[in-house]
Design a protein around this motif. Structure first.
Motif, PDB file in Angstrom:
ATOM      1  N   ILE A 131      29.812 -25.333 -16.707  1.00 42.21           N
ATOM      2  CA  ILE A 131      28.398 -25.161 -17.048  1.00 42.21           C
ATOM      3  C   ILE A 131      27.888 -23.794 -16.599  1.00 42.21           C
ATOM      4  O   ILE A 131      26.926 -23.271 -17.172  1.00 42.21           O
ATOM      5  CB  ILE A 131      27.545 -26.283 -16.406  1.00 42.21           C
ATOM      6  CG1 ILE A 131      26.117 -26.265 -16.996  1.00 42.21           C
ATOM      7  CG2 ILE A 131      27.507 -26.148 -14.892  1.00 42.21           C
ATOM      8  CD1 ILE A 131      25.244 -27.395 -16.519  1.00 42.21           C
ATOM      9  N   LEU A 132      28.548 -23.203 -15.616  1.00 44.37           N
ATOM     10  CA  LEU A 132      28.125 -21.901 -15.127  1.00 44.37           C
ATOM     11  C   LEU A 132      28.394 -20.794 -16.137  1.00 44.37           C
ATOM     12  O   LEU A 132      27.856 -19.687 -16.004  1.00 44.37           O
ATOM     13  CB  LEU A 132      28.839 -21.573 -13.811  1.00 44.37           C
ATOM     14  CG  LEU A 132      28.618 -22.548 -12.648  1.00 44.37           C
ATOM     15  CD1 LEU A 132      29.453 -22.133 -11.448  1.00 44.37           C
ATOM     16  CD2 LEU A 132      27.142 -22.607 -12.275  1.00 44.37           C
ATOM     17  N   PHE A 133      29.214 -21.086 -17.157  1.00 44.88           N
ATOM     18  CA  PHE A 133      29.607 -20.056 -18.119  1.00 44.88           C
ATOM     19  C   PHE A 133      29.244 -20.425 -19.557  1.00 44.88           C
ATOM     20  O   PHE A 133      29.754 -19.824 -20.504  1.00 44.88           O
ATOM     21  CB  PHE A 133      31.122 -19.813 -18.033  1.00 44.88           C
ATOM     22  CG  PHE A 133      31.601 -19.493 -16.649  1.00 44.88           C
ATOM     23  CD1 PHE A 133      31.516 -18.203 -16.144  1.00 44.88           C
ATOM     24  CD2 PHE A 133      32.133 -20.489 -15.841  1.00 44.88           C
ATOM     25  CE1 PHE A 133      31.950 -17.913 -14.869  1.00 44.88           C
ATOM     26  CE2 PHE A 133      32.576 -20.205 -14.566  1.00 44.88           C
ATOM     27  CZ  PHE A 133      32.486 -18.908 -14.071  1.00 44.88           C
ATOM     28  N   GLN A 134      28.369 -21.404 -19.732  1.00 46.50           N
ATOM     29  CA  GLN A 134      28.030 -21.858 -21.082  1.00 46.50           C
ATOM     30  C   GLN A 134      26.749 -21.248 -21.622  1.00 46.50           C
ATOM     31  O   GLN A 134      26.528 -21.239 -22.828  1.00 46.50           O
ATOM     32  CB  GLN A 134      27.923 -23.394 -21.096  1.00 46.50           C
ATOM     33  CG  GLN A 134      29.249 -24.093 -20.859  1.00 46.50           C
ATOM     34  CD  GLN A 134      29.115 -25.610 -20.779  1.00 46.50           C
ATOM     35  OE1 GLN A 134      28.004 -26.141 -20.744  1.00 46.50           O
ATOM     36  NE2 GLN A 134      30.243 -26.299 -20.737  1.00 46.50           N
ATOM     37  N   SER A 135      25.897 -20.729 -20.768  1.00 42.90           N
ATOM     38  CA  SER A 135      24.632 -20.159 -21.218  1.00 42.90           C
ATOM     39  C   SER A 135      24.835 -18.706 -21.651  1.00 42.90           C
ATOM     40  O   SER A 135      25.510 -17.930 -20.956  1.00 42.90           O
ATOM     41  CB  SER A 135      23.600 -20.228 -20.094  1.00 42.90           C
ATOM     42  OG  SER A 135      22.481 -19.427 -20.391  1.00 42.90           O
ATOM     43  N   PRO A 136      24.238 -18.296 -22.783  1.00 44.53           N
ATOM     44  CA  PRO A 136      24.328 -16.877 -23.197  1.00 44.53           C
ATOM     45  C   PRO A 136      23.723 -15.933 -22.162  1.00 44.53           C
ATOM     46  O   PRO A 136      24.242 -14.826 -21.959  1.00 44.53           O
ATOM     47  CB  PRO A 136      23.528 -16.851 -24.513  1.00 44.53           C
ATOM     48  CG  PRO A 136      23.538 -18.256 -25.003  1.00 44.53           C
ATOM     49  CD  PRO A 136      23.550 -19.114 -23.791  1.00 44.53           C
ATOM     50  N   ILE A 137      22.645 -16.360 -21.518  1.00 48.40           N
ATOM     51  CA  ILE A 137      22.027 -15.516 -20.488  1.00 48.40           C
ATOM     52  C   ILE A 137      22.988 -15.311 -19.332  1.00 48.40           C
ATOM     53  O   ILE A 137      23.175 -14.186 -18.840  1.00 48.40           O
ATOM     54  CB  ILE A 137      20.705 -16.139 -19.999  1.00 48.40           C
ATOM     55  CG1 ILE A 137      19.688 -16.232 -21.147  1.00 48.40           C
ATOM     56  CG2 ILE A 137      20.118 -15.335 -18.839  1.00 48.40           C
ATOM     57  CD1 ILE A 137      18.399 -16.918 -20.768  1.00 48.40           C
ATOM     58  N   ALA A 138      23.615 -16.394 -18.891  1.00 45.37           N
ATOM     59  CA  ALA A 138      24.556 -16.297 -17.774  1.00 45.37           C
ATOM     60  C   ALA A 138      25.745 -15.413 -18.142  1.00 45.37           C
ATOM     61  O   ALA A 138      26.190 -14.581 -17.335  1.00 45.37           O
ATOM     62  CB  ALA A 138      25.031 -17.689 -17.368  1.00 45.37           C
ATOM     63  N   LEU A 139      26.267 -15.564 -19.359  1.00 42.64           N
ATOM     64  CA  LEU A 139      27.405 -14.747 -19.784  1.00 42.64           C
ATOM     65  C   LEU A 139      27.037 -13.265 -19.810  1.00 42.64           C
ATOM     66  O   LEU A 139      27.837 -12.403 -19.422  1.00 42.64           O
ATOM     67  CB  LEU A 139      27.887 -15.203 -21.161  1.00 42.64           C
ATOM     68  CG  LEU A 139      28.581 -16.573 -21.207  1.00 42.64           C
ATOM     69  CD1 LEU A 139      28.914 -16.958 -22.641  1.00 42.64           C
ATOM     70  CD2 LEU A 139      29.846 -16.568 -20.352  1.00 42.64           C
ATOM     71  N   ALA A 140      25.820 -12.952 -20.281  1.00 39.20           N
ATOM     72  CA  ALA A 140      25.371 -11.557 -20.299  1.00 39.20           C
ATOM     73  C   ALA A 140      25.262 -11.004 -18.881  1.00 39.20           C
ATOM     74  O   ALA A 140      25.650  -9.847 -18.620  1.00 39.20           O
ATOM     75  CB  ALA A 140      24.031 -11.453 -21.022  1.00 39.20           C
ATOM     76  N   LEU A 141      24.753 -11.818 -17.953  1.00 37.63           N
ATOM     77  CA  LEU A 141      24.641 -11.368 -16.564  1.00 37.63           C
ATOM     78  C   LEU A 141      26.007 -11.171 -15.928  1.00 37.63           C
ATOM     79  O   LEU A 141      26.224 -10.199 -15.187  1.00 37.63           O
ATOM     80  CB  LEU A 141      23.820 -12.380 -15.756  1.00 37.63           C
ATOM     81  CG  LEU A 141      22.339 -12.494 -16.134  1.00 37.63           C
ATOM     82  CD1 LEU A 141      21.687 -13.657 -15.390  1.00 37.63           C
ATOM     83  CD2 LEU A 141      21.602 -11.201 -15.813  1.00 37.63           C
ATOM     84  N   TYR A 142      26.941 -12.062 -16.209  1.00 36.62           N
ATOM     85  CA  TYR A 142      28.295 -11.897 -15.675  1.00 36.62           C
ATOM     86  C   TYR A 142      28.952 -10.642 -16.242  1.00 36.62           C
ATOM     87  O   TYR A 142      29.678  -9.930 -15.535  1.00 36.62           O
ATOM     88  CB  TYR A 142      29.153 -13.124 -16.002  1.00 36.62           C
ATOM     89  CG  TYR A 142      28.829 -14.351 -15.180  1.00 36.62           C
ATOM     90  CD1 TYR A 142      28.718 -14.284 -13.792  1.00 36.62           C
ATOM     91  CD2 TYR A 142      28.637 -15.590 -15.785  1.00 36.62           C
ATOM     92  CE1 TYR A 142      28.421 -15.404 -13.031  1.00 36.62           C
ATOM     93  CE2 TYR A 142      28.345 -16.720 -15.038  1.00 36.62           C
ATOM     94  CZ  TYR A 142      28.227 -16.622 -13.670  1.00 36.62           C
ATOM     95  OH  TYR A 142      27.924 -17.728 -12.927  1.00 36.62           O
ATOM     96  N   ALA A 143      28.730 -10.377 -17.533  1.00 40.95           N
ATOM     97  CA  ALA A 143      29.305  -9.181 -18.157  1.00 40.95           C
ATOM     98  C   ALA A 143      28.749  -7.915 -17.496  1.00 40.95           C
ATOM     99  O   ALA A 143      29.495  -6.972 -17.189  1.00 40.95           O
ATOM    100  CB  ALA A 143      29.024  -9.174 -19.660  1.00 40.95           C
ATOM    101  N   PHE A 144      27.425  -7.901 -17.265  1.00 39.41           N
ATOM    102  CA  PHE A 144      26.815  -6.753 -16.606  1.00 39.41           C
ATOM    103  C   PHE A 144      27.357  -6.593 -15.195  1.00 39.41           C
ATOM    104  O   PHE A 144      27.626  -5.474 -14.727  1.00 39.41           O
ATOM    105  CB  PHE A 144      25.297  -6.922 -16.580  1.00 39.41           C
ATOM    106  CG  PHE A 144      24.558  -5.791 -15.936  1.00 39.41           C
ATOM    107  CD1 PHE A 144      24.351  -4.603 -16.611  1.00 39.41           C
ATOM    108  CD2 PHE A 144      24.079  -5.899 -14.635  1.00 39.41           C
ATOM    109  CE1 PHE A 144      23.677  -3.548 -16.021  1.00 39.41           C
ATOM    110  CE2 PHE A 144      23.402  -4.853 -14.025  1.00 39.41           C
ATOM    111  CZ  PHE A 144      23.205  -3.674 -14.735  1.00 39.41           C
ATOM    112  N   THR A 145      27.531  -7.715 -14.497  1.00 39.31           N
ATOM    113  CA  THR A 145      28.082  -7.680 -13.136  1.00 39.31           C
ATOM    114  C   THR A 145      29.483  -7.097 -13.127  1.00 39.31           C
ATOM    115  O   THR A 145      29.827  -6.259 -12.278  1.00 39.31           O
ATOM    116  CB  THR A 145      28.111  -9.106 -12.545  1.00 39.31           C
ATOM    117  OG1 THR A 145      26.785  -9.643 -12.531  1.00 39.31           O
ATOM    118  CG2 THR A 145      28.685  -9.098 -11.144  1.00 39.31           C
ATOM    119  N   ALA A 146      30.317  -7.517 -14.095  1.00 41.93           N
ATOM    120  CA  ALA A 146      31.689  -7.022 -14.172  1.00 41.93           C
ATOM    121  C   ALA A 146      31.714  -5.517 -14.421  1.00 41.93           C
ATOM    122  O   ALA A 146      32.510  -4.784 -13.822  1.00 41.93           O
ATOM    123  CB  ALA A 146      32.454  -7.757 -15.269  1.00 41.93           C
TER     124      ALA A 146
END
Length: 504
Positions: A465-480
């Motif tokens: 569930i931590l990786f299913q939201s588009p907002i969360a995925l965008a934030l993880y991508a920016f973090t990476a």
């Protein structure tokens, strides 16, 4: 139109006699503290938070006072940088590059005036941006779910650990140390005591205010005592008392370019004023340095970083107010104040307590004009404060810290905790570990854990569930991207250092 109406209501709050007096007091104290080498806005706000509690102020008044101290410290940090070549705080390091050479050339008053105008333009630009963009970001942030907020906290730790630290490994370790400290106390889900060592004093965890005063104020005293002999210097003559208008305008478009770059840097969670000042100086150097005058007393080399760091300071308030994620070390300290006053920053703050938000924004407009009018005529007064002997300054900081912390809880245990955090902070600073990620971990650790628990409760324990939201995925991508960039830059820096040693 609605924004203007809310801003008008905010001015009605800020212009009350009490809040106006507190804003003026905050501007004066902030400039005073900022002019003292090394203290800076983080220590200034940390030291005076207990004073706000002891005055028994309402949340709006306390926040206005401490935010004006924040702005005042950013203004005042330039004074010792220009006159003594000793940065008042980290962002002011860039100001020393051209400010001190101007002072040595007999243009100290021009440099101080340019820096004051640059600070005014940068801070005003950021306050306008706060007025226009904070409500928009709040309306977007209201759609964040638990998994999105968890990703946001991950980004906050990664960016502050990767961008602002000299060594990204050390600052990421510091963030984990902060999370470990935040875990002390009762488990919010089961009620089991964690890392309390059977001490009832630790069942509620560590008070962030006590930890902040110890980490910053007490450790700063210890650092001062260690290097006080090196800080003894002669004042540089001010030269002409009143600078000419053409000298003030010599900053040119550097004022605006630095303001824009600084504001964008400040909005990034964890980047803060240091990054804003650095990027503003580098960009202006590449834009304007046609004859190699930067680093030798170029007025634009003073205007750009000063506009950048003050604009970044205002921009850092946006993620703190709208997302509950501090954009700088000082806003992390202010976040602790809000939480201590039972105010939860976030998108709902603009709906539930608009008087606090818009009263604060209105007070910032007032503070900018007050600081401009205060700094230029009183330059000589503030420079005299630099001659305060160390034996008088250090006991004063210790006295304020002890009295302030004791006034909060009337607990001698908290005084011991403060001293313990002070020694801990001193050791970390000696080995080159940043204290800001530790504060972030201490402040955000509980909310990060709560959002993780909520997300897992919704999914019955499924971590996907931590990786299913588009907002969360965008934030993880920016973090990476940010982490990859920071480690790459650190690797290149170490590689160049190794090549330089081989050449020698």
């Amino acid at each position: 139109m609605e924004t203007l109406h809310l801003l008008a209501d905010g001015f009605a709050v800020a212009l009350t006699p009490t809040n106006l007096m507190l804003a003026l007091l905050g501007c004066f104290l902030g400039t005073l503290i900022g002019s003292l080498p090394g203290l800076g806005p983080v220590n200034g706000v940390a030291i005076l938070i207990p004073v706000a509690f002891s005055l028994d102020l309402d949340p709006t008044s306390a926040l206005i006072m401490l935010t004006c101290i924040y702005y005042g410290c950013m203004y005042g940090g330039r004074i010792s940088s220009i006159l003594l070549n000793i940065p008042g705080d980290e962002p002011a390091i860039m100001t020393t590059l051209d400010g001190y050479p101007m002072a040595k050339a007999g243009k100290a008053s021009e440099a101080l005036a340019i820096s004051a105008v640059a600070s005014f333009i940068g801070a005003t630009f950021a306050t306008i941006g706060l007025t226009l963009f904070a409500p928009m970001l709040a309306s977007v942030a209201i759609h964040f779910g638990p998994s999105d907020y968890f990703a946001l906290y991950v980004m906050a730790f990664a960016t502050i650990g990767g961008i602002t630290g000299v060594n990204p490994f050390k600052t990421l370790i510091a963030a984990f140390l902060g999370l470990m400290i935040a875990a002390v106390g009762l488990d919010p889900g089961t009620g089991v005591a964690r890392f309390t060592f059977d001490s009832f004093h630790l069942y509620d965890g560590f008070d962030p205010i006590v930890a902040i005063v110890g980490l910053f104020a007490i450790s700063e005293v210890l650092m001062y005592l260690e290097r006080m002999d090196q800080l003894q210097g002669k004042m540089v003559p001010l030269g002409r008392a009143i600078p000419k208008l053409k000298d003030i305008l010599s900053g040119g478009w550097a004022y605006m370019r630095g303001s824009v770059i600084g504001f964008v840097s400040g909005v990034l969670p964890g980047a803060g004023a240091s990054l804003g000042a650095f990027l503003s100086y580098i960009a202006e150097q590449r834009w304007s340095d046609k004859n190699g005058s930067f680093g030798k007393g170029d007025p634009k080399g003073v205007a750009a970083p000063e506009a950048g760091n003050n604009s970044a300071s205002g921009g850092a308030l946006i993620p703190m107010l709208t997302l509950g994620v501090p954009g700088s070390g000082t806003t992390a300290v202010m976040l602790a104040l809000l939480l201590s006053l039972n105010i939860q920053p976030g998108p709902l703050l603009f709906e539930r307590q608009p008087d606090i938000v818009w009263g604060l924004i209105a007070a910032l407009y007032i503070a900018n004009f007050v600081l401009l009018l205060l700094n230029i005529p009183l330059i000589s007064l503030f420079t005299r404060m630099l001659s305060m002997p160390q034996w008088l300054l250090m006991p004063f900081v210790v006295m304020v810290s002890f009295m302030g912390v004791y006034s909060i809880s009337h607990s001698t245990f908290d005084l011991l905790v403060m001293v313990g955090f002070g020694i801990f902070g001193y050791i970390l600073r000696k080995i080159g570990v940043s204290l800001v990620p530790i504060i972030l971990g201490l402040l955000l650790g509980a909310e990060m854990e709560n959002n993780l628990r909520r997300a897992l409760s919704i999914s019955d324990g499924d971590f996907l569930i931590l990786f299913q939201s588009p907002i969360a995925l965008a934030l993880y991508a920016f973090t990476a991207v940010m982490l990859g960039l920071s480690f790459y830059l650190a690797f290149r820096k170490n590689q160049r250092g190794g090549e330089a040693r081989q050449d020698e």
